[in-house]
Write an enzyme that holds these catalytic residues in place. Structure first.
Site, PDB file in Angstrom:
ATOM      1  N   GLU A  46       0.634  -0.935  -0.305  1.00 32.60           N
ATOM      2  CA  GLU A  46       0.056   0.158  -0.083  1.00 32.60           C
ATOM      3  C   GLU A  46       0.956   1.019   0.040  1.00 32.60           C
ATOM      4  O   GLU A  46       2.091   1.599   1.053  1.00 32.60           O
ATOM      5  CB  GLU A  46      -0.963  -0.180   1.355  1.00 32.60           C
ATOM      6  CG  GLU A  46      -1.680   1.305   1.268  1.00 32.60           C
ATOM      7  CD  GLU A  46      -2.146   0.668   3.251  1.00 32.60           C
ATOM      8  OE1 GLU A  46      -1.732   0.734   4.330  1.00 32.60           O
ATOM      9  OE2 GLU A  46      -3.264   1.678   3.248  1.00 32.60           O
ATOM     10  N   ASN A 105      -7.111   6.272  -1.664  1.00 37.00           N
ATOM     11  CA  ASN A 105      -5.478   5.307  -1.206  1.00 37.00           C
ATOM     12  C   ASN A 105      -5.916   3.957  -2.423  1.00 37.00           C
ATOM     13  O   ASN A 105      -6.434   3.429  -2.322  1.00 37.00           O
ATOM     14  CB  ASN A 105      -5.820   5.051  -0.063  1.00 37.00           C
ATOM     15  CG  ASN A 105      -4.488   4.346   0.042  1.00 37.00           C
ATOM     16  OD1 ASN A 105      -4.469   3.441  -0.289  1.00 37.00           O
ATOM     17  ND2 ASN A 105      -4.709   4.289   1.718  1.00 37.00           N
ATOM     18  N   LYS A 122      -9.288   2.185  -2.075  1.00 38.85           N
ATOM     19  CA  LYS A 122      -9.505   1.353  -0.953  1.00 38.85           C
ATOM     20  C   LYS A 122     -10.799   1.713  -0.259  1.00 38.85           C
ATOM     21  O   LYS A 122     -11.266   3.134  -0.633  1.00 38.85           O
ATOM     22  CB  LYS A 122      -8.797   1.619   0.647  1.00 38.85           C
ATOM     23  CG  LYS A 122      -9.117   0.998   1.675  1.00 38.85           C
ATOM     24  CD  LYS A 122      -7.291   1.956   2.166  1.00 38.85           C
ATOM     25  CE  LYS A 122      -7.167   1.309   3.599  1.00 38.85           C
ATOM     26  NZ  LYS A 122      -6.060   1.000   4.544  1.00 38.85           N
ATOM     27  N   GLU A 141      -6.210   8.838   6.876  1.00 37.76           N
ATOM     28  CA  GLU A 141      -6.928   8.327   5.936  1.00 37.76           C
ATOM     29  C   GLU A 141      -8.118   8.809   5.493  1.00 37.76           C
ATOM     30  O   GLU A 141      -8.898   8.990   4.485  1.00 37.76           O
ATOM     31  CB  GLU A 141      -6.567   6.901   6.173  1.00 37.76           C
ATOM     32  CG  GLU A 141      -5.140   5.827   5.727  1.00 37.76           C
ATOM     33  CD  GLU A 141      -5.569   4.832   5.264  1.00 37.76           C
ATOM     34  OE1 GLU A 141      -4.799   3.661   6.510  1.00 37.76           O
ATOM     35  OE2 GLU A 141      -5.398   4.571   4.459  1.00 37.76           O
ATOM     36  N   CYS A 167      -5.032  -3.481   2.150  1.00 40.58           N
ATOM     37  CA  CYS A 167      -4.657  -2.909   4.163  1.00 40.58           C
ATOM     38  C   CYS A 167      -6.197  -3.234   4.661  1.00 40.58           C
ATOM     39  O   CYS A 167      -6.675  -4.551   5.528  1.00 40.58           O
ATOM     40  CB  CYS A 167      -3.949  -1.190   4.348  1.00 40.58           C
ATOM     41  SG  CYS A 167      -2.912  -2.015   5.927  1.00 40.58           S
ATOM     42  N   ASN A 192       0.260  -1.169   5.224  1.00 41.82           N
ATOM     43  CA  ASN A 192       1.169  -0.195   6.292  1.00 41.82           C
ATOM     44  C   ASN A 192       0.527  -0.309   7.399  1.00 41.82           C
ATOM     45  O   ASN A 192      -0.807   0.580   7.718  1.00 41.82           O
ATOM     46  CB  ASN A 192       1.254   1.325   5.785  1.00 41.82           C
ATOM     47  CG  ASN A 192       1.697   1.672   4.541  1.00 41.82           C
ATOM     48  OD1 ASN A 192       2.267   2.439   4.421  1.00 41.82           O
ATOM     49  ND2 ASN A 192       2.115   0.437   3.529  1.00 41.82           N
TER      50      ASN A 192
HETATM   51  N1  ING Z   1      -3.071   0.293   8.323  1.00 40.51           N
HETATM   52  C1  ING Z   1      -3.788  -0.285  10.077  1.00 40.51           C
HETATM   53  C2  ING Z   1      -4.777  -1.816   9.136  1.00 40.51           C
HETATM   54  O1  ING Z   1      -5.722  -1.997   9.203  1.00 40.51           O
HETATM   55  C3  ING Z   1      -4.949  -0.680  11.478  1.00 40.51           C
HETATM   56  C4  ING Z   1      -4.716   0.356  10.263  1.00 40.51           C
HETATM   57  C5  ING Z   1      -3.791  -1.491  12.219  1.00 40.51           C
HETATM   58  C6  ING Z   1      -5.858  -0.984  12.357  1.00 40.51           C
HETATM   59  C7  ING Z   1      -4.101  -1.801  13.061  1.00 40.51           C
HETATM   60  C8  ING Z   1      -6.628  -1.794  13.155  1.00 40.51           C
HETATM   61  C9  ING Z   1      -5.638  -2.328  13.819  1.00 40.51           C
HETATM   62  O2  ING Z   1      -3.729  -2.611   8.917  1.00 40.51           O
HETATM   63  C10 ING Z   1      -3.845   0.391   6.883  1.00 40.51           C
HETATM   64  N2  ING Z   1      -3.299   1.493   6.416  1.00 40.51           N
HETATM   65  O3  ING Z   1      -5.324   0.605   6.721  1.00 40.51           O
END
Ligand code: ING
Length: 315
Positions: A46, A105, A122, A141, A167, A192
């Site tokens: 991503e 995204n 996304k 985001e 993601c 990410n």
């Molecule tokens: N990043 C993370 C993901 O969904 C996140 C945000 C991290 C959500 C940990 C929940 C728990 O992997 C992105 N860019 O979506």
């Protein structure tokens, strides 16, 4: 073609002021390494061209600078040219600015001839639409991107039916199901994933577990292959999860990255495995009961008659 060698091109940190040309040079090297191992499809993370900028509060031109116009632009062109020269297709995560100025995204699917096959935007945008007090890093985001407006398309490519997620999408079973119900055989995704997302240690400490849990479930319950590439490591002070993986329709992880820097993982995938799951356990026509789902959702109260199995009905 039921067998295909695929690669996840994991990337280590991309610094805030690292020019796109430097990130692209790294990606070209990863693509060459994957090609040398027989890969014909390479999945990049991503927002692969830049640092994960939604961690910062950005406005105006300082925000616009993170987005790409039509690809390939001059900086990304070496990647498309290398793909065509090697006969390797790829999936590229990037921040898209449309001709009418909207921001997504996005991920681009590019064929072995270097031509664009399709795009995904996304849908599930995590984090916040306004800066949050007390966070070491923001997750904006929802502020910087619109939710994807292309649905969950499936493309005939590389001898397979190929879908893309980005993601956070991988955490939502509906996203996988939308692809699975269209007969997707292979899902390519980049991520990410900061390790401090919620601020709750009992959740954030399970980031690695939840990453693979989501993708292994998506793979198994939809009988499809998954190629997942992380951008990871300590990027501008923010620690992000690695463990890029290639996952079989059985749910087994058949390849996983070991480090937190640029790293290629490859696997020869057999599309026939997914077909065998869809002809047995997950034969949707024979076993899936969408009508029952409506009943459960619409039941008014405990007094409603419960559906009885044929045996219980005395059939
Ligand atoms: N990043 C993370 C993901 O969904 C996140 C945000 C991290 C959500 C940990 C929940 C728990 O992997 C992105 N860019 O979506």
């Amino acid at each position: 073609m039921t067998r295909l060698i695929v690669a996840a091109a994991q990337m280590g940190p991309v610094a805030r002021h690292e020019p796109r040309s430097a990130a692209v040079a790294r990606m070209v090297a990863l693509m060459r390494a994957a090609h040398a191992r027989g890969a014909r499809l390479v999945v990049f993370p991503e927002l692969a061209l830049t640092s994960f900028f939604p961690r910062w509060i950005l406005e105006g031109d300082a925000l616009e600078a993170w987005f790409e116009g039509p690809l390939p632009g001059p900086e990304a062109r070496p990647l498309f040219e290398t793909a065509a020269a090697l006969g390797v297709g790829f999936v590229l995560g990037y921040a898209e600015r449309t001709a009418d100025g909207r921001h997504f995204n996005s991920a681009l699917l590019v064929g072995a001839d270097g031509q664009v096959i399709g795009r995904y935007r996304k849908v599930h945008l995590p984090g916040h639409d306004a800066p949050q007090p007390g966070r070491a890093f923001q997750h904006l985001e929802k502020r910087y991107f619109l939710p994807g407006d292309l649905g969950f398309p499936v493309f005939p490519a590389f001898g397979a039916r190929l879908g893309m997620l980005i993601c956070n999408d991988r955490r939502w079973p509906e996203a996988w199901r939308c692809l699975g119900l269209q007969g997707a055989e292979l899902v390519c995704l980049g991520y990410n994933t900061p390790l401090d997302h919620t601020g709750h240690a009992e959740i954030d400490s399970l980031s690695a577990f939840h990453n693979h849990l989501s993708m292994q479930a998506g793979a198994y319950q939809n009988a499809l292959w998954v190629v997942a590439a992380a951008k990871c490591g300590r990027e501008e002070g923010s620690d992000m999860l690695g463990q890029s993986a290639i996952i079989a329709p059985s749910g087994q992880i058949v390849a996983m990255a070991a480090g937190l820097d640029d790293e290629v993982i490859c696997a020869e995938i057999d599309l026939g495995m997914g077909r065998r799951y869809r002809e047995t356990i997950f034969d949707l026509a024979r076993h899936r009961e969408p009508g029952a789902y409506r009943l459960i959702v619409e039941r008014k109260g405990a007094g409603d008659p419960l559906p009885l199995s044929p045996a219980a009905r005395g059939a």
